[in-house]
Scaffold this active site. Sequence first.
Site, PDB file in Angstrom:
ATOM      1  N   SER A 195       0.833  -1.200   0.000  1.00 13.79           N
ATOM      2  CA  SER A 195       0.000   0.000   0.000  1.00 13.79           C
ATOM      3  C   SER A 195       0.875   1.261   0.000  1.00 13.79           C
ATOM      4  CB  SER A 195      -0.975  -0.039   1.178  1.00 13.79           C
ATOM      5  OG  SER A 195      -2.005   0.902   1.018  1.00 13.79           O
TER       6      SER A 195
ATOM      7  N   ASP B 281      -9.943  -3.752  -5.508  1.00 10.82           N
ATOM      8  CA  ASP B 281      -9.198  -2.718  -4.789  1.00 10.82           C
ATOM      9  C   ASP B 281      -9.103  -1.479  -5.659  1.00 10.82           C
ATOM     10  OD1 ASP B 281      -7.402  -1.251  -3.238  1.00 10.82           O
ATOM     11  OD2 ASP B 281      -5.693  -2.569  -3.586  1.00 10.82           O
TER      12      ASP B 281
ATOM     13  N   HIS C 164      -8.196  -4.979  -0.603  1.00  6.35           N
ATOM     14  CA  HIS C 164      -7.021  -4.306  -0.065  1.00  6.35           C
ATOM     15  C   HIS C 164      -6.753  -4.775   1.366  1.00  6.35           C
ATOM     16  CE1 HIS C 164      -4.120  -1.017  -0.301  1.00  6.35           C
ATOM     17  NE2 HIS C 164      -4.364  -0.808   0.985  1.00  6.35           N
TER      18      HIS C 164
END
Length: 302
Positions: A152, A245, A275
């Site tokens: 991320s 996501d 995610h």
Amino acid sequence: MHPQAAAFVASYPSDLGVDLGSLDLATIQAMRAQDGFALQRGPRPKLPYVRDERVGEVPVRVYRADPGEDALPVVVYFHGGGWVFGSVRRNDALGRDLALRTGAVVVSVDYRLAPEHRFPAAADDAWAVVRDIFARPAFYQSNGSVAVIGDSAGGNLAAVAAWQARDAGLRLAHQVLVYPVLDTAMDTASYREFATGFGLDAAEMAWFAEQYAPGADPADPRLSPLRLPSCAGLPSATVVTAGCDVLRDEGEAYGRRLAEAGVPVETRRFDGAVHSFFGLPGLFDQAVEAREYVAARLKEFL
């Protein structure tokens, strides 16, 4: 969605689960001290070698599963959390797991967080640690082979450190980008398709970017590596995306850019995943599959 992902978002339809307007600094700091998923992050196996160090003002935790004294490859890990949340402590289980799976020395980085520390503070800290590992290999028991990995926002930092290393003449062995943030334009099809109800909302991602880099140039490659003028000469790469996501499309676009520039790259989408799955093996079988895949790729290039 994968059934495990569907069960997850039924309970946690949004990543933060709060009114974004209520998130003042005191609330953010209180949320950092909590971890509702501590048990789902996986076991914390004992390792023969775990120590906390500092690179200048940047705390790092160094993991080694091999009890010997031989020099080993080094994997530098940058945690996720939207540049606002996350820590070495919260991601301790993943640091240990990476050390066991790869056989490398793992250096987990506690970079500065926003909004107290704005862009490019996190990127500067990430680069400082990578640079230090090249400068002091004996300190890390490094054999000179260094890779970066992040998930991320941590994937953003890994990608940024990779091009900074290239430009500084330091040769990284590999980069692993797990559902990375690579472009703050937020205008892809996946942003529209998965805007709400899939864990990380589009509005939450915009809030994270505003906390980290208010007023920054969205084309600055230290913020949006997808805008990098040239990907030629970047280290080989593994890009992992989640099928459901908002960040999916930019990760896959970066994989294509790397391939077009002649960089050896493998992009793998985990269909049906949401995610954050990579960090929660206690909830997602795909997390274990992804970690095995990533470790195999790292060992191949290290």
